[in-house]
Structure formats: structure tokens, C-alpha cells
Design a protein around this motif. Structure first.
Motif, mmCIF file in Angstrom:
data_model
loop_
_atom_site.group_PDB
_atom_site.id
_atom_site.type_symbol
_atom_site.label_atom_id
_atom_site.label_comp_id
_atom_site.label_asym_id
_atom_site.label_seq_id
_atom_site.Cartn_x
_atom_site.Cartn_y
_atom_site.Cartn_z
ATOM 1 N N ILE A 164 0.823 -1.217 0.000
ATOM 2 C CA ILE A 164 0.000 0.000 0.000
ATOM 3 C C ILE A 164 0.858 1.269 0.000
ATOM 4 N N ARG A 165 2.161 1.138 0.283
ATOM 5 C CA ARG A 165 3.046 2.302 0.245
ATOM 6 C C ARG A 165 3.627 2.529 -1.138
ATOM 7 N N ASP A 166 3.418 1.559 -2.058
ATOM 8 C CA ASP A 166 3.940 1.684 -3.415
ATOM 9 C C ASP A 166 2.877 2.251 -4.360
ATOM 10 N N ASP A 167 3.356 2.792 -5.478
ATOM 11 C CA ASP A 167 2.450 3.384 -6.455
ATOM 12 C C ASP A 167 1.841 2.355 -7.405
ATOM 13 N N GLU A 168 2.523 1.217 -7.566
ATOM 14 C CA GLU A 168 2.064 0.236 -8.544
ATOM 15 C C GLU A 168 2.109 -1.174 -7.962
ATOM 16 N N ALA A 169 1.384 -2.073 -8.632
ATOM 17 C CA ALA A 169 1.387 -3.486 -8.274
ATOM 18 C C ALA A 169 2.367 -4.244 -9.152
ATOM 19 N N SER A 170 2.745 -5.434 -8.700
ATOM 20 C CA SER A 170 3.648 -6.303 -9.459
ATOM 21 C C SER A 170 2.917 -7.573 -9.866
ATOM 22 N N ASN A 171 3.098 -7.966 -11.117
ATOM 23 C CA ASN A 171 2.522 -9.209 -11.611
ATOM 24 C C ASN A 171 3.548 -10.313 -11.385
ATOM 25 N N LEU A 172 3.290 -11.192 -10.400
ATOM 26 C CA LEU A 172 4.262 -12.239 -10.078
ATOM 27 C C LEU A 172 4.376 -13.276 -11.171
ATOM 28 N N THR A 173 3.313 -13.505 -11.904
ATOM 29 C CA THR A 173 3.349 -14.503 -12.977
ATOM 30 C C THR A 173 3.703 -13.872 -14.309
ATOM 31 N N ASP A 174 3.419 -12.570 -14.445
ATOM 32 C CA ASP A 174 3.816 -11.794 -15.633
ATOM 33 C C ASP A 174 3.415 -12.471 -16.929
ATOM 34 N N SER A 201 -4.352 -23.988 -8.737
ATOM 35 C CA SER A 201 -4.480 -24.012 -10.194
ATOM 36 C C SER A 201 -5.136 -25.321 -10.597
ATOM 37 N N GLN A 202 -5.211 -25.577 -11.889
ATOM 38 C CA GLN A 202 -5.769 -26.853 -12.362
ATOM 39 C C GLN A 202 -4.893 -28.024 -11.949
ATOM 40 N N GLN A 203 -3.634 -27.763 -11.591
ATOM 41 C CA GLN A 203 -2.730 -28.837 -11.168
ATOM 42 C C GLN A 203 -2.880 -29.185 -9.692
ATOM 43 N N GLY A 204 -3.306 -28.217 -8.876
ATOM 44 C CA GLY A 204 -3.386 -28.444 -7.431
ATOM 45 C C GLY A 204 -3.008 -27.188 -6.680
ATOM 46 N N TRP A 205 -2.295 -27.354 -5.572
ATOM 47 C CA TRP A 205 -1.887 -26.234 -4.730
ATOM 48 C C TRP A 205 -0.382 -26.009 -4.853
ATOM 49 N N HIS A 206 -0.018 -24.734 -4.930
ATOM 50 C CA HIS A 206 1.388 -24.371 -5.121
ATOM 51 C C HIS A 206 1.826 -23.390 -4.034
ATOM 52 N N LEU A 207 3.138 -23.375 -3.766
ATOM 53 C CA LEU A 207 3.760 -22.304 -2.997
ATOM 54 C C LEU A 207 4.384 -21.337 -3.995
ATOM 55 N N MET A 208 4.027 -20.058 -3.879
ATOM 56 C CA MET A 208 4.561 -19.046 -4.777
ATOM 57 C C MET A 208 5.361 -18.033 -3.965
ATOM 58 N N ASN A 209 6.619 -17.807 -4.358
ATOM 59 C CA ASN A 209 7.441 -16.803 -3.703
ATOM 60 C C ASN A 209 6.838 -15.418 -3.952
ATOM 61 N N ALA A 210 6.579 -14.671 -2.874
ATOM 62 C CA ALA A 210 5.886 -13.391 -3.003
ATOM 63 C C ALA A 210 6.765 -12.289 -3.569
ATOM 64 N N GLU A 211 8.047 -12.553 -3.785
ATOM 65 C CA GLU A 211 8.941 -11.574 -4.399
ATOM 66 C C GLU A 211 9.293 -11.957 -5.834
ATOM 67 N N SER A 212 9.753 -13.198 -6.010
ATOM 68 C CA SER A 212 10.224 -13.626 -7.334
ATOM 69 C C SER A 212 9.131 -14.234 -8.197
ATOM 70 N N GLY A 213 8.082 -14.765 -7.572
ATOM 71 C CA GLY A 213 7.047 -15.447 -8.330
ATOM 72 C C GLY A 213 7.362 -16.903 -8.610
ATOM 73 N N ASP A 214 8.491 -17.419 -8.110
ATOM 74 C CA ASP A 214 8.819 -18.830 -8.309
ATOM 75 C C ASP A 214 7.735 -19.707 -7.679
ATOM 76 N N VAL A 215 7.395 -20.796 -8.391
ATOM 77 C CA VAL A 215 6.270 -21.628 -7.972
ATOM 78 C C VAL A 215 6.716 -23.079 -7.791
ATOM 79 N N ASP A 216 6.270 -23.702 -6.706
ATOM 80 C CA ASP A 216 6.498 -25.119 -6.454
ATOM 81 C C ASP A 216 5.154 -25.793 -6.201
ATOM 82 N N LEU A 217 4.894 -26.905 -6.901
ATOM 83 C CA LEU A 217 3.671 -27.666 -6.680
ATOM 84 C C LEU A 217 3.848 -28.484 -5.396
ATOM 85 N N VAL A 218 3.003 -28.237 -4.394
ATOM 86 C CA VAL A 218 3.148 -28.922 -3.107
ATOM 87 C C VAL A 218 2.050 -29.951 -2.869
#
Length: 449
Positions: A323-333, A365-382
């Protein structure tokens, strides 16, 4: 009279709910008879149905020591004036007993000698104080209780009334609450609009106006003024009268984010009849900043515990904003691959929960549940959920993330038999391990710190 006879006498719209009540009550009677050795049961009566008690956990103290619970019966709502629905000034009676339960010993403490009408029951962040709003003698009162003490009213230093739609949200520092107040003259205007519709001369309702007349009257019930109240009762208004909700404090109590709702017209089809916006309010200066500009698309933020960051999904992408930033980031881009080698459908993510430390998101997602890094967007299917598991396996819903960050609590409901319960998902092994599963119905799971 049998239960079937009783249900047969009920008007059709009421039978479904009554059947559910009757089943619970009949089970109780059967169990009592088995224990006492009786060979026959007395008839189940309408009086029995009215006296069936429902216990609800309203709030759990952060350390899990105390649970605030309410106990109500169907009889407690018999005096509802159904002719007043649509009147924004009418508060329907809903009486109950308010207890505090010692979760260690099971001993209940009844806070009032009789039934009361309470809402927004909540514990202070440090668990020292329980607060609620009580409707009494035509107005709401803010009251508190501390273990070992007595119920105390916090008298508000304002001529304005607490709104019937108000919540009671503690400031993170425990210094007070955020509530909503009715503007001066609101009750007279709202009551007058209702009486015009029900007691005034017969008129022709013009569908060319933005609102049908009844919508215009009902919309008045959503108008209120957000305000801060400290423990002494001092009041500070933070926004003008409007349709507000979704309040979220930052953990330093310096800002609050709020969702604004402005009805535009009566909607006959579609969802474009309301304008939404989301604001950040600086509580020191009173300045407001748009986090989401006015739009007919409703914001659905998923907040991190600290109240500074939120996430949401849009067209399958996951976005994050501070909320302190002017813009949002798209983690999946937009970089979302296919579901599988045989299913070329593009992955679409939905946001479920933030991790306790705020470093990751649980997304589905359609695959199941993932852990997504809130900075880099890296995803692991857990936790994999293929099409067969989604359609034939138990229904799974995320309840909460365990404080250690290694496990997620999940409610379960079997599709082929009456069995529900709770399990935890081990994020390292990907295994779903049952904690409780039986024929009982469970709801409103609440996790202590």
C-alpha cells in the motif's frame, strides 16, 4: 405426534430447516433414552423444536485460553416483526446468552443474567479484553469484559449512534476500535423514506429512474461514518458518510485500508450497478489515497497479516501490491505454461493464503496447490490434484496456515459418505494427514496463535 407429522404440518418453505432441527433434537432424545435405559421415547413436539440450543464460538483469545460463545434457541427470534423488513431503522430481535468458556477446564462464565442481543464479539490483540456491541433499549452500546472483572460500558463522546451494520475491529495496538456511526438525522430520513413507501399515497414507480424506489430506501441502510474510538470513549471520524467495509489496519496502526461501495442504479441483469474503490487512510494526517480507482469491478484483496501487502488474481495471473507503493507487481507476468503434456490449457492461478511470515503465497491451479514466492514469483507444486481427485475425491478447503509455516489446516468433506473433518497438509512431504474425521458437521474452525 411423530416428527413426520410435525413436519407435514409446516408450510413448505419452512420444512427443510425444520427437518434439520428435528433430526438433531431426535438424536439427542434417542441418546438420552439409551443412557437411562428407557424403552420408549416421548413424542417430539413443536415446543422441543423451539427449545433446541445452538452454540456458536464467536471469538477465541489469541492464546486459546478463552472462547467467547453464544447460546441461542429458535424461541429467541419469535418476536421478529416481518412487516418491518425493508426499514433500515429496524433491528430484528435475536437474543442469546453470552458465555466465556475456559478451554482448559471447560468451565463457563455467563456474562449476563439474562439473554442479550450482541454482535461483533472480539478479543483484544493481547487477549486481555473481550469487547462486543450490545443492542439495548433502541441503541447499540460498546461493552468490554476482562477475566476476573465485570462488564463495563465504554461511553462514546459523540451524539452520533453506533450503526446497526457496524463491526468492532480492534486497533493492532489494543488502544481502541474502529466502528461505524450513523450521521445526524439519518434515522429520521431513513424512517421517513420507509413510511413513504408503506403508508403514503399510492404512486406509480418509474423504472426510468436510476433506482427502483425500494432499492433507494434499502440503500440508506448501508450509509455510515467510519470512526476510531479509544478506550476512554473519545471518537475520531476518519471518513465521511458512505458505504464502507473491508477495513484493514497496518500492524503499526498508522494506516487503514477500506473498501468503498457506491450504488449507481438498480441492476436487472449483470453486475455493473455498483461502483467500487479501495482507499488507504493515513490515520495521523487523515489523507486518503486511492489504491484502486473507482470501477464497477469489485476489488478482492487477500491481505498479508501485517496489512501492508495484498494479493489478488486477475485473468489467472497473481498480482501483489504494497500500500506504500504506487504500482502493483505481476508475479506470474503472463508466463503461465500448459496444465500438462496432454492438456495444453493455460494454467490459471487463484490466491488462497499468505504464509505466516509473508514470504510466500498458497495459490491453486488446475494442477493443485502451489507455494509461490511473493517476491520472485517462483512456484512449487506442493499438493497435486488431478481431474479425478477434484471430481471424485473429498472436497478440500484451506482453513489456515499453522504458525510454524510448515503445515496448512484443511477442512475435508467426503463425496460418497457423510464424513467431514480436519486434516493438515505437510508442505515438505505433500501428504495430507487426517486429524479428525467423523459423521459430525464442523464449521468455523478457529486457530489460536
Amino acid at each position: 405426534m411423530t416428527i413426520s407429522d410435525l413436519l407435514a404440518r409446516l408450510p413448505y418453505p419452512r420444512r427443510r430447516g425444520a427437518a434439520r432441527t428435528a433430526l438433531c433434537a431426535a438424536t439427542t432424545f434417542a441418546s438420552a433414552a439409551a443412557v437411562s435405559g428407557q424403552t420408549s421415547l416421548r413424542p417430539f413436539t413443536a415446543e422441543d423444536a423451539l427449545n433446541v440450543q445452538t452454540v456458536s464460538v464467536e471469538a477465541l483469545s489469541p492464546d486459546g485460553r478463552w472462547a467467547a460463545v453464544t447460546v441461542r434457541t429458535h424461541r429467541d427470534r419469535l418476536d421478529v416483526d416481518h412487516q418491518r423488513f425493508g426499514d433500515a431503522t429496524y433491528v430484528a430481535p435475536s437474543l442469546e446468552r453470552l458465555w466465556v468458556l475456559d478451554t482448559g477446564s471447560g468451565e463457563p462464565i455467563e456474562l449476563f443474567d439474562d439473554r442479550v442481543q450482541v454482535s461483533a464479539v472480539s478479543w483484544a490483540p493481547d487477549g486481555s479484553t473481550l469487547s462486543w456491541l450490545r443492542y439495548d433499549d433502541g441503541q447499540y452500546r460498546l461493552e468490554t469484559w476482562e477475566p476476573g472483572g465485570q462488564v463495563r460500558e465504554v461511553r462514546l463522546d459523540t451524539p452520533l449512534d453506533l450503526a446497526s451494520i457496524s463491526g468492532l475491529q480492534w486497533r493492532p495496538d489494543g488502544a481502541g476500535w474502529l466502528v461505524q456511526l450513523r450521521a445526524s438525522g439519518w434515522a429520521e430520513a431513513a424512517r421517513g423514506a420507509y413510511e413513504e413507501m408503506t403508508e403514503g399515497p399510492i404512486v406509480v414507480h418509474d423504472g426510468s429512474e436510476p433506482f427502483l424506489d425500494w432499492d433507494r430506501v434499502r440503500n440508506m441502510g448501508d450509509l455510515a461514518i467510519p470512526a476510531l474510538i479509544d478506550r476512554s470513549g473519545a471518537v475520531e471520524q476518519i471518513l465521511p458518510e458512505g458505504g464502507w467495509g473491508g477495513f484493514r489496519f497496518t500492524d503499526d496502526a498508522a494506516h487503514v485500508s477500506v473498501l468503498g461501495e457506491l450504488p449507481l442504479k438498480t441492476v436487472y441483469e449483470g453486475n455493473d450497478g455498483t461502483e467500487w474503490r479501495m482507499l488507504r487512510v493515513d490515520l495521523a494526517s487523515g489523507d486518503t489515497t486511492h489504491l484502486v480507482e473507482p470501477s464497477t469491478e469489485r476489488p478482492r484483496p487477500n491481505w498479508r497479516d501485517d496489512g501492508f501487502r495484498y494479493a489478488w488474481a486477475d485473468e489467472g495471473d497473481v498480482w501483489v501490491r504494497d500500500i506504500r507503493d504506487d504500482e502493483a507487481s505481476n508475479l506470474t507476468d503472463g508466463e503461465r505454461g500448459p496444465v500438462s503434456a496432454t492438456d495444453t490449457t493455460t494454467l490459471r492461478y487463484s490466491v488462497q493464503r499468505w504464509s505466516p511470515d509473508g514470504s510466500h503465497l498458497l495459490v491453486s491451479s488446475q494442477q493443485g496447490w502451489h507455494l509461490m514466492n511473493a517476491e520472485s514469483g517462483d512456484v512449487d507444486l506442493v499438493f497435486a490434484l488431478d481431474e479425478e481427485a477434484r471430481e471424485e475425491g473429498p472436497r478440500l478447503n484451506v482453513v489456515d496456515w499453522m504458525p510454524d509455516g510448515r503445515r496448512i489446516l484443511v477442512s475435508t468433506s467426503e463425496r460418497d459418505r457423510w464424513q467431514r473433518g480436519l486434516a493438515h497438509l505437510d508442505l515438505e512431504s505433500g501428504q495430507l494427514e487426517p486429524m479428525r474425521a467423523d459423521a459430525n458437521t464442523y464449521a468455523s474452525w478457529t486457530l489460536s496463535d
